[in-house]
Design an enzyme around this catalytic site. Sequence first.
Site, PDB file in Angstrom:
ATOM      1  N   HIS A 173      18.243 -50.023 -91.533  1.00  0.00           N
ATOM      2  CA  HIS A 173      19.461 -49.602 -90.842  1.00  0.00           C
ATOM      3  C   HIS A 173      19.168 -49.100 -89.428  1.00  0.00           C
ATOM      4  CE1 HIS A 173      23.651 -48.274 -90.715  1.00  0.00           C
ATOM      5  NE2 HIS A 173      23.224 -47.173 -90.135  1.00  0.00           N
ATOM      6  N   HIS A 201      29.596 -48.878 -92.129  1.00  0.00           N
ATOM      7  CA  HIS A 201      29.312 -47.794 -93.087  1.00  0.00           C
ATOM      8  C   HIS A 201      29.642 -48.324 -94.476  1.00  0.00           C
ATOM      9  CE1 HIS A 201      28.694 -43.206 -93.022  1.00  0.00           C
ATOM     10  NE2 HIS A 201      27.714 -43.794 -92.366  1.00  0.00           N
TER      11      HIS A 201
END
Length: 750
Positions: free
Chosen positions: A54, A105
């Site tokens: 990420h 997200h």
Amino acid sequence: MADTVEHAAQTPDVEQPYAALGVKDDEYARIREILGRRPTSAELAMYSVMWSEHCSYKSSKVHLRKFGELSQDTPRGPLLAGIGDNAGVVDIGQGYAVTFKAESHNHPSFVEPYQGAATGVGGIVRDILAMGARPIGVMDSLRFGPLDESDTRRVLPGVVAGVGGYGNCLGLPNIGGEVQFHESYLGNPLVNALCVGVLRHEDLHFAKATGVGNQVIMFGAATGGDGIGGASILASETFDEDGPAKRPSVQVGDPFMEKLLIECTLELFQAGIINGIQDFGAAGISCATSELASAGDGGMFVNLDLVPLRDPNLAPEEILMSESQERMMAVVEPANVDRFMEICAKWDVQATVVGEVIEGDRLIIQWHGETIVDVDPKTVAHEGPVYERPYHRPAWLDAVNADRAEDLPHDNSPEALTSAILTILGHGNIADKTWVTEQYDRYVRGNSVLAQPEDSGMLRIDEETGLGIALALDANSRFSYLNPYLGAQLSLAESYRNVAVTGAEPVAITDCLNFGSPEDPEVMWQFAEAVLGLVDGCRELGVPVTGGNVSLYNQTATAPILPTPTVGVLGVIDNVATRLRSGFAHPGDAILLLGETREELSGSIWASALHDHLGGMPPAVSLEAEKALAAVMGEASRRGLLSSAHDVSEGGLAVALAESAFRAGLGFAVTVPEGDPTVALFSESAARAVVSLSGADVEAFEALCAEKGVPVTRLGEVTGEPELEFVGLLTLGLEEALSAWKAPIPAAMA
């Protein structure tokens, strides 16, 4: 006792739980090689979060570098900031600049839908704030499992409430986006949030720690145990059938704290006392300190004892990894610290000096008087692993591409066509999204010129001149599944077209690339092809990629999501008073179709809704045709030739006409072009739009289209009748069509 640097040097053989932190064997060996010793537990925590997929983009870097080969000039001038900064910044004229970016997200929003989505909005807002801009609007692109699945009823309301709750409390209008459904997202929803901000050129700020002796200040919320390893580790793992294999706590948002933080930060900028600034996103203090220090001209010293804590029992590793929200870090000259603290106190924002910029190139962090981190910050922030993952085209794709929707049966009887239109209007991806958007404040701040359900959102930037911006956020995952290169270009083209039909000039893009596991060579091929498609597409359109986000490991067990490259396009309009709306406005107006319709039904809503089919090849891409269409729309907007404009995309001409009619409840009578009615009504050929205009302006408009090389077909006219009339084919009551379109989401959520 803390694991100090001295202790680590003396105990090289201590076993460390690096695998549990997501660090691979070779990565751990590389960390030891960099440090010349084993890492302390705090250093291991920092490397684990900063080298996660990420944060480090370790599987995607080799492909993303191609974006850097694009020109960094927009049609309105060079970028003021781009890839590598917190967000891209675009000069829009009159001394104004706009910064915009999208982030994902996804995994946190599956685990805890409300907080996952809310903190996704909060995080992207702080990225925009950190550039020196006032956030002025948000958008979102949401993907869920089928509407009739029980888990969709769990996830969708929570996500929508989180997006709306956080954005509404901040006083930011949600001006657009999309909501889509497909079975591949059932265990892995996508929550992509975009924020846009405005600033004057001279207010631009960067994340750099410069000036030895300058103070490092944390301000905003205190640090808690929420979100430890949250986005950074949670978004770097594949979910198993029972949910995530690891469930770190999802971050908890406080939008009222963020609102204070925004106003406080903007006043700090105005006071001219910030030398560098960084928001706290994924990886928390590990990210803020290492990125600020690595981008600056010195090192950094931080005393972790000074960090304000909500939980006094947090270990130093947890403090470094915590992703608690509503926090920022600033670099401030010593003479300005008192003024900094005064402004923070005025806004009731906690602020604490936690360190300073030092000589050299080390990031040194102490805890209880002992050094627990001593690293070169560049190795943490920018020199993580780079994987050239193997990739290959899936063998199964040949059979999928050969299974063309064009070969499916077409029933062109009036009854079948009527049923087809109603079925398509009631398909989750077409149906009315008011149930979602009515939970968002679309008009707060008073500058929303266009908002959902328009094709794109538009915001006024300058009250006197009317200068404004338009934004669209689109992805077509069905097309990307059939051909990721063309699918990415079609997503880009649709977003570009949605901006263009408002009368704005598309100038720049951001992206949010959502794919399955990079350890699957077939998924990695999809990713590589999509990136290449966007690079080639942006080059041809003449718009730069300003930055974006990659989200990988979006799959449940071995089943990846459909490849979903989400593309956000920013447009500029010189005067928002000339904008074009998507709904028919006046009975008697002529209705024209712009662009060329071909037999292109593969990947369409028609194929999905009527035949549960996904196969064949997506529609052809002509970016020259998209540019020509955009040029026509911009000129027609400035000259006031059109009453309305609506892009033709999902659902084809039938949906574009119906949605244009729904806006003001005005029916139409049109003659479908000759040929197969199924193709004419439901083909999803690109580079098309439906416009309406006064009969007195048709000749001038057709001349403009001829000049730009855009085909025009006269379809019919807007009527005052409550009917959707396809002359010689069928007539459908406006109310019946509207009911079919409005019903699905409220019914599923009831």
